[in-house]
Enzyme design. Structure first.
Site, short mmCIF file in Angstrom:
data_model
loop_
_atom_site.label_atom_id
_atom_site.label_comp_id
_atom_site.label_asym_id
_atom_site.label_seq_id
_atom_site.Cartn_x
_atom_site.Cartn_y
_atom_site.Cartn_z
CE1 TYR A 92 -2.10 2.53 6.63
CE2 TYR A 92 -1.23 3.33 4.55
CZ TYR A 92 -1.04 2.72 5.77
OH TYR A 92 0.21 2.30 6.13
CD GLN A 101 -2.58 1.74 0.49
OE1 GLN A 101 -3.01 0.94 -0.35
NE2 GLN A 101 -2.91 3.03 0.47
CD GLU A 102 2.67 3.56 3.88
OE1 GLU A 102 2.02 3.62 4.91
OE2 GLU A 102 2.93 4.57 3.18
CB SER A 103 6.59 1.86 -1.41
OG SER A 103 6.85 0.50 -1.05
#
Ligand code: GLU
Length: 462
Positions: free
Chosen positions: A432, A305-307
């Site tokens: 998120y 999800q982040e990167s």
């Protein structure tokens, strides 16, 4: 005089032929003939007539060529390419995997998707986690679509594992194969990840336990004619335009969003990254999980999800690395180099553990972990505010589902003015956490064949 005239006419053309090109033939016929198959991600007949991603793609090409569209499903999937060879269709748009055997018979357009062939079996049956153990099950019935890429693949695997036996079934579609496994008429089938991604909602008693081979490209198959690339050129241009206009993604999303909670573009990228990027960092996630007590796949889901598992990722606000840590967070976690994958993953896991520890222990899992994740995203203070708003409105501040409902209120003055830290982009942690839950779910599913025991029910064992 006639031949001379033709020769003369040919001088001005790039490709010179006395017979019309395939595309000229289609225009002259006034009809693009497309063979397809029935599936939610290919073509089906809906309330308003034919629908499905392949249908829309084919319709678009017919419109581009200024001709009508004749789309049809053959009696049995294994005759799909025969329709091309016999010139009854120009294109086969049927979620077809590009395989060497098919390449010998037909041309292919550009790959528009990647799919992972997966072995599917019933939940509760003894899980098969390798081709060797599958081949050793002499009594087990494996069924695949006759003429499919999966039949080709099993034939290749059988060269190495001669005890591997399967049945190629004619006149069925993927849906029927899955229902036969559900009913116990077969024990296993092999289907594409894209198919199963949708179908698993319809057949919750099934699970994909083993990836067979690598992800494979999917493309339209095209009638082949020596020295005539006109159809391939037109098809390539069609896909290139759709891609540039983001229409390709939109088409798949339109169909897949209602039936799955994972977008198609995301799925394509995810399957690719799962294969190409995750193996490089998997051990780091496992190590960080061992230290912090979280499931490694949850940590990997956060990293995705982040990167998208890109250690070089950087956001406009300056967060960096696989776990996208801010400089401040990184310093507080003694992360020296945020771009270093191991340090980033370890730092991210410790940061999550820190948020998790701040949430009262009485809170049940998995809610405690989801709340910790929301705090990871928006900050502890804003999460606290959302929990207070949940309580004020008579909800349960310990329930993620209820706090999730109240987080977006932090954007509304009449609500945020009642809490300490004020305005926050409260929908952000909602997306998120939703995304991470999906990635986590898919990771559990995709790694299910990796281990003998069931995935842990608890997200964290702290
Ligand atoms: N992609 C497969 C093929 O090309 C068919 C779809 C499936 O079985 O899931 O044969």
């Amino acid at each position: 005089m006639r031949p001379l005239l033709i020769i003369f006419a040919c001088f001005g053309l790039v490709t010179c032929s006395t017979t019309p090109s395939l595309v000229e033939q289609i225009r002259a016929l006034g009809e693009l003939r497309v063979v397809t198959r029935n599936s939610p991600i290919s073509h089906y007949v809906g309330l308003d007539g034919p629908m499905g991603p392949e249908y829309d793609l084919a319709r678009g090409l017919a419109d581009r060529l200024g001709v009508g569209l004749h789309i049809f499903v053959p009696e049995s999937f294994d005759t799909t390419l025969d329709e091309l060879v016999a010139r009854r269709a120009h294109i086969a748009a049927a979620g077809l995997t590009v395989t060497p055997a098919r390449h010998a018979r037909v041309d292919f357009g550009p790959a528009y998707s990647m799919v992972q062939p997966q072995l599917v079996q019933r939940q509760g049956d003894r899980r098969v986690s390798s081709v060797e153990s599958l081949a050793a099950l002499e009594e087990a019935r494996i069924e695949v679509l006759a003429g499919s890429s999966h039949a080709e693949q099993l034939a290749r695997l059988a060269e190495e594992h001669p005890t591997l036996h399967w049945h190629a079934i004619q006149g069925v579609d993927v849906d029927e194969l899955l229902s036969r496994v559900t009913n116990g008429e077969a024990d296993f089938t092999v289907v594409d990840s894209s198919e199963f991604m949708v179908a698993r909602h319809l057949y919750p008693e099934l699970r994909a336990v083993l990836d067979l081979g690598d992800p494979e490209p999917v493309a339209w198959a095209l009638t082949r004619r020596r020295g005539d690339a006109s159809l391939r050129e037109v098809v390539s241009a069609h896909f290139a335009t759709l891609d540039a206009e983001a229409e390709l993604a939109a088409i798949f999303q339109r169909y897949l969003e209602p039936v799955q909670d994972f977008d198609y573009v995301g799925t394509r990228a995810f399957v690719r990254h799962f294969d190409t990027r995750l193996p490089r960092y998997r051990d780091y996630f496992i190590e960080a999980a061992a230290e912090t007590g979280f499931d490694w796949r949850l940590l990997a889901a956060i990293g995705y999800q982040e990167s998208h598992w890109n250690p070089q990722a950087v956001s406009p606000t300056g967060v960096r690395g696989i776990m996208m840590l801010t400089q401040r967070t990184a310093s507080s976690l003694e992360v020296e180099d945020r771009v270093d994958p191991f340090q980033s993953i370890m730092g991210g896991a410790r940061y999550l553990a820190r948020q998790h520890a701040r949430i009262p222990e009485r809170m049940p899992e998995p809610d405690r972990t989801w709340l910790a994740l929301a705090a990871y995203n928006i900050g502890w203070g804003h999460l606290e505010d959302a929990r207070i708003l949940t309580e004020i409105s008579g909800g349960n501040p310990d329930s993620w589902v209820e706090v999730r409902e109240h987080l977006p209120l932090l954007t509304q003055r009449q609500w945020y003015s009642r809490v300490r830290r004020g305005f926050a982009r409260g929908w952000q942690p909602v997306h998120y956490v939703d995304n991470i839950q999906r990635y986590y779910q898919v990771l559990q599913w995709m790694t299910a064949g990796d281990q003998e025991e069931e995935p842990a029910d608890l997200l964290a064992s702290q």
